[in-house]
Design a protein around this motif. Structure first.
Motif, PDB file in Angstrom:
ATOM      1  N   ILE A   4       0.835  -1.213   0.024  1.00  0.00           N
ATOM      2  CA  ILE A   4      -0.459  -0.031   0.023  1.00  0.00           C
ATOM      3  C   ILE A   4       1.272   1.080   0.202  1.00  0.00           C
ATOM      4  CG2 ILE A   4      -2.359   1.036   1.271  1.00  0.00           C
ATOM      5  CD1 ILE A   4      -2.878  -1.391   2.416  1.00  0.00           C
ATOM      6  N   ALA A   6       1.173   4.855  -0.138  1.00  0.00           N
ATOM      7  CA  ALA A   6      -0.117   6.432  -0.266  1.00  0.00           C
ATOM      8  C   ALA A   6       1.233   8.244  -1.288  1.00  0.00           C
ATOM      9  CB  ALA A   6       0.141   7.083   0.732  1.00  0.00           C
ATOM     10  N   ILE A  37      -7.016   3.873  -4.937  1.00  0.00           N
ATOM     11  CA  ILE A  37      -7.880   4.449  -3.891  1.00  0.00           C
ATOM     12  C   ILE A  37      -8.538   5.552  -3.705  1.00  0.00           C
ATOM     13  CG2 ILE A  37      -8.934   5.118  -1.912  1.00  0.00           C
ATOM     14  CD1 ILE A  37      -8.009   2.332  -1.409  1.00  0.00           C
ATOM     15  N   ASP A  38      -9.063   6.879  -4.084  1.00  0.00           N
ATOM     16  CA  ASP A  38      -9.097   8.378  -4.453  1.00  0.00           C
ATOM     17  C   ASP A  38      -9.768   9.114  -2.885  1.00  0.00           C
ATOM     18  OD1 ASP A  38      -9.524  10.941  -4.780  1.00  0.00           O
ATOM     19  OD2 ASP A  38     -10.853  10.551  -6.931  1.00  0.00           O
ATOM     20  N   LEU A  39      -9.259   8.992  -2.064  1.00  0.00           N
ATOM     21  CA  LEU A  39      -9.042  10.021  -0.916  1.00  0.00           C
ATOM     22  C   LEU A  39      -9.160  11.472  -0.601  1.00  0.00           C
ATOM     23  CD1 LEU A  39      -7.263   8.375   2.047  1.00  0.00           C
ATOM     24  CD2 LEU A  39      -9.264   8.179   2.214  1.00  0.00           C
ATOM     25  N   LEU A 105      -9.620   3.219   7.795  1.00  0.00           N
ATOM     26  CA  LEU A 105      -9.340   2.327   6.239  1.00  0.00           C
ATOM     27  C   LEU A 105      -8.130   1.405   5.719  1.00  0.00           C
ATOM     28  CD1 LEU A 105      -9.835   3.350   3.328  1.00  0.00           C
ATOM     29  CD2 LEU A 105      -7.561   4.423   2.958  1.00  0.00           C
ATOM     30  N   THR A 119      -1.435  -1.202  -3.673  1.00  0.00           N
ATOM     31  CA  THR A 119      -2.758   0.008  -3.993  1.00  0.00           C
ATOM     32  C   THR A 119      -1.887   1.545  -3.642  1.00  0.00           C
ATOM     33  OG1 THR A 119      -4.476  -1.934  -2.499  1.00  0.00           O
ATOM     34  CG2 THR A 119      -4.616   0.534  -1.819  1.00  0.00           C
ATOM     35  N   ILE A 121      -3.069   5.272  -2.465  1.00  0.00           N
ATOM     36  CA  ILE A 121      -4.130   6.430  -2.341  1.00  0.00           C
ATOM     37  C   ILE A 121      -3.311   7.681  -3.030  1.00  0.00           C
ATOM     38  CG2 ILE A 121      -5.283   7.047   0.127  1.00  0.00           C
ATOM     39  CD1 ILE A 121      -3.972   3.823   0.988  1.00  0.00           C
ATOM     40  N   ASP A 122      -4.516   8.384  -3.423  1.00  0.00           N
ATOM     41  CA  ASP A 122      -3.856   9.513  -3.882  1.00  0.00           C
ATOM     42  C   ASP A 122      -4.804  10.606  -2.768  1.00  0.00           C
ATOM     43  OD1 ASP A 122      -3.690  11.888  -5.337  1.00  0.00           O
ATOM     44  OD2 ASP A 122      -5.868  11.693  -6.757  1.00  0.00           O
ATOM     45  N   THR A 123      -4.004  11.725  -2.061  1.00  0.00           N
ATOM     46  CA  THR A 123      -4.347  12.079  -0.688  1.00  0.00           C
ATOM     47  C   THR A 123      -4.573  13.643  -1.542  1.00  0.00           C
ATOM     48  OG1 THR A 123      -2.882  12.497  -0.004  1.00  0.00           O
ATOM     49  CG2 THR A 123      -2.918  10.547   0.360  1.00  0.00           C
ATOM     50  N   GLY A 134      -5.127   7.756   5.158  1.00  0.00           N
ATOM     51  CA  GLY A 134      -4.033   7.317   3.662  1.00  0.00           C
ATOM     52  C   GLY A 134      -2.741   6.829   4.401  1.00  0.00           C
ATOM     53  N   SER A 137      -2.480   3.700   6.689  1.00  0.00           N
ATOM     54  CA  SER A 137      -3.073   2.062   5.680  1.00  0.00           C
ATOM     55  C   SER A 137      -1.472   2.508   5.008  1.00  0.00           C
ATOM     56  CB  SER A 137      -4.378   2.967   4.685  1.00  0.00           C
ATOM     57  OG  SER A 137      -5.193   2.770   5.530  1.00  0.00           O
TER      58      SER A 137
END
Ligand SMILES: Nc1ncnc2c1ncn2[C@@H]1O[C@H](COP(=O)(O)OP(=O)(O)OP(=O)(O)O)[C@@H](O)[C@H]1O
Ligand SMILES: [Mg+2]
Length: 253
Positions: A4, A6, A37-39, A105, A119, A121-123, A134, A137
């Motif tokens: 994962i 970020a 994942i669009d956060l 999350l 994975t 993750i866009d923050t 984010g 995770s």
């Protein structure tokens, strides 16, 4: 194992979303299974993935309505999958804080038996609870950075935040690297900042430079990554090479 990652920088408009989307597409092109994942309540990554925002499930539906996380996953127009984001994530941000539910999350991801290699993750461009979710995770963070005068200050405070979370033993997140985005080496200031960056954070700076390339900026309006939109563009090639560098850093370290 699902790695994962970020993508974070509290400074706005530095290329977080462009990096998240094109890295997801580039990693997917190597036959790895990728979830994005669009956060971000702005939902830019969802747009760039070609997801219709109105009737798709987001983490909001997962949190408030108990919708299974697997039912929030959609196919992008590229080869990767997406959990979309949007305005309703503002309410999610408030709820996680009010409910004292930090780490929700990561818990959801762990409980959902997701079958992905990576994975991403866009923050959002703030250090709010969504960004913290984010960072919490992720096992690693990538920091996109535009080589401008104020850029370095933001990076130092982001690194402190990641360190603080790690020190409290709340996560195992570490900074994987800094990515220079929208690079135009004809600009002297950009070159100076880039040199400074290599001096201060040498081992953390990715060798791959992401050039300023209009194809990367056009691609989202077609609901796809630059990799799919114009695979031969300089921008696409740079992100493919960045993915290669990332894989070497993570899988062959
Ligand atoms: N390498 C590039 N070449 C040309 N344009 C780019 C490049 N990278 C990003 N852009 C453009 O710059 C703008 C900001 O990029 P992006 O949305 O990726 O940044 P961001 O950090 O996610 O922004 P925010 O903080 O608002 O979430 C966008 O219009 C994007 O299309
Ligand atoms: Mg963004």
């Amino acid at each position: 194992m699902n790695k994962i990652i970020a993508i974070a920088n509290q400074k706005g408009g530095v290329g977080k979303t462009t990096t998240a989307v094109n890295l997801a597409a580039s990693l997917a092109a190597t036959n790895r299974k990728i979830l994005l994942i669009d956060l971000d309540p702005q939902g830019n990554a969802s747009t760039a993935a070609g997801i219709a925002k109105n009737n798709s499930n987001t983490l909001y539906n997962h949190y408030f309505e108990g919708v299974d996380l697997n039912k929030c996953i959609y196919k992008s127009k590229d080869q990767y999958d997406v959990i979309p984001g949007g305005e309703e994530l503002i309410a999610l941000e408030v709820a996680i804080r009010n409910d004292n539910n930090q780490g929700f999350l990561l818990k959801s991801i762990n409980e959902s038996n997701l079958q992905f290699d990576y994975t991403i993750i866009d923050t959002p461009p703030t250090l709010n609870q969504l960004t913290i979710e984010g960072l919490f995770s992720a096992s690693g963070t990538l920091i996109p950075l535009q080589c401008e005068y104020y850029s370095l200050e933001g990076v130092t405070s982001l690194m402190q935040t990641i360190q603080t979370i790690s020190n409290k033993n709340m996560s195992s997140n570490r900074v994987i690297g800094i990515i220079r985005t929208m690079v135009d080496m004809r600009n002297n200031l950009a070159k100076d900042v880039s040199d400074e960056l290599e001096k201060h954070f040498s081992s953390l700076v990715f060798n791959t430079l992401i050039p300023r390339n209009v194809k990367l900026a056009e691609a989202p309006s077609h609901g796809m990554s630059g990799i799919k939109y114009k695979p031969d563009s300089y921008g696409a090639k740079a992100y493919l090479s960045l993915a290669g560098e990332l894989i070497r850093k993570i899988e062959y370290a």
